[in-house]
Design a protein around this motif. Structure first.
Motif, short mmCIF file in Angstrom:
data_model
loop_
_atom_site.label_atom_id
_atom_site.label_comp_id
_atom_site.label_asym_id
_atom_site.label_seq_id
_atom_site.Cartn_x
_atom_site.Cartn_y
_atom_site.Cartn_z
N ARG A 45 7.57 8.03 -1.04
CA ARG A 45 5.91 7.96 -1.27
C ARG A 45 5.77 8.92 -2.42
O ARG A 45 5.06 8.44 -3.42
N ALA A 53 -0.21 7.28 4.15
CA ALA A 53 0.68 6.27 3.54
C ALA A 53 2.29 6.37 4.46
O ALA A 53 2.56 5.09 4.81
N ASP A 75 -3.65 11.71 1.69
CA ASP A 75 -3.30 10.42 1.54
C ASP A 75 -1.66 10.03 1.72
O ASP A 75 -1.29 9.15 1.99
N ASP A 76 -0.82 11.10 1.37
CA ASP A 76 0.40 11.01 1.53
C ASP A 76 0.99 10.74 3.02
O ASP A 76 1.85 9.87 2.99
N THR A 129 -0.26 20.51 3.77
CA THR A 129 -1.54 20.33 3.04
C THR A 129 -2.51 21.62 2.89
O THR A 129 -3.36 21.69 2.08
N SER A 175 0.77 -1.34 0.01
CA SER A 175 -0.20 0.10 0.09
C SER A 175 0.73 1.17 0.04
O SER A 175 0.29 2.34 -0.43
N ILE A 226 -1.49 3.38 -2.25
CA ILE A 226 -2.80 3.87 -1.48
C ILE A 226 -3.08 5.47 -1.83
O ILE A 226 -2.30 6.23 -1.81
N GLY A 227 -4.44 5.36 -2.02
CA GLY A 227 -4.70 6.91 -2.43
C GLY A 227 -4.35 7.27 -3.61
O GLY A 227 -4.29 6.59 -4.74
N THR A 228 -4.56 8.57 -3.99
CA THR A 228 -4.27 9.21 -5.42
C THR A 228 -2.70 9.26 -5.76
O THR A 228 -2.22 9.63 -6.72
N ASN A 229 -2.08 9.78 -4.53
CA ASN A 229 -0.59 10.26 -4.78
C ASN A 229 -0.67 11.36 -5.72
O ASN A 229 0.15 10.97 -7.00
N ASN A 230 -1.31 12.46 -5.91
CA ASN A 230 -1.10 13.42 -6.50
C ASN A 230 0.27 13.91 -6.98
O ASN A 230 1.24 14.11 -6.17
#
Length: 236
Positions: free
Chosen positions: A147, A67, A63-64, A84, A48, A52-56
């Protein structure tokens, strides 16, 4: 180009790092460890961390940060807000992220390492604990950088750099150059492929989500070779 003030790994350190990497990547050592690390039914982060998530690719988001916590580190609340929420810190971090070289670590030149340095230092500064003098969250910063760009930044921590014998300890300049050296070595690359293949053997009934990036597989093999005891040795 990187100026002379950058610390350089010695040829002896690079040779030792390669030997340790090849040992950790031996299929009989790495196969079952990677299989365990990337098994979605287990509690390891491998399946994961990068996905996991979108990792823009253009910004650090919640989400980063989540992770990164899967790798057993915490993100201070103040740092989470800085990274953020709109503001000078987030703007500087995201700008540095977008300026990173698009190539993988093996293909990055010294100018690319400089761009990596700018991003890493912004991230580490943002992660520093408020009110704590000499806060140095280099491990968490390294994991957050990895990440965002799992093909570019190795996951640096005490376990891995001690195994590889990299000095001075915790020096990102030395570490990145050493990992770049490893990712350019045909023997190491072949060993990563073999270790990844070994992980899928004997995995009937298990669901594995193995990283596609060779650098991440190398990271996982190095870390797990120290932290996961061989079942045969444990039962002896």
């Amino acid at each position: 180009m990187i100026q002379d003030e950058w610390n350089r790994p010695t040829p002896e350190r690079l040779s030792n790092a390669k030997s340790q990497a090849l040992h950790a990547l031996k299929p009989e050592r790495a196969g079952w460890r990677l299989r365990r690390y990337y098994n979605v039914a287990g509690d390891y982060a491998g399946a994961s961390f990068a996905s996991i998530g979108t990792n823009n690719p253009e910004a650090i988001a919640a989400d980063d940060l989540f992770a990164v916590t899967l790798l057993s580190v915490s993100v201070p609340a103040g740092a989470a807000r800085l990274l953020t929420l709109p503001g000078e810190t987030k703007a500087a971090v995201d700008e540095a992220l977008q300026a990173l070289p698009t190539a993988a670590l093996r293909d990055v030149d010294d100018d690319g390492l400089r761009h990596m340095e700018v991003f890493y230092r912004h991230v580490k500064k943002a992660l520093a604990k408020a009110g704590v003098e000499n806060s140095n969250p280099w491990v968490t910063a390294s994991k957050l950088c990895a990440r965002k760009r799992p093909d570019l930044f190795p996951v640096r921590d005490n376990v891995v750099y001690t195994l590889l014998g990299l000095l001075p300890k915790g020096d990102y300049q030395v570490d990145w150059q050493a990992f770049r050296h490893l990712m350019r070595d045909p023997e190491v690359l072949d060993a990563i492929v073999a270790a990844r293949a070994a992980a899928t053997q004997g995995a009937e009934g298990a669901t594995l989500v193995i990283d596609q990036e060779p650098l991440r597989v190398l990271d996982a093999a190095l870390w797990s070779s120290v932290t996961m005891a061989d079942p045969a040795e444990a039962s002896a």
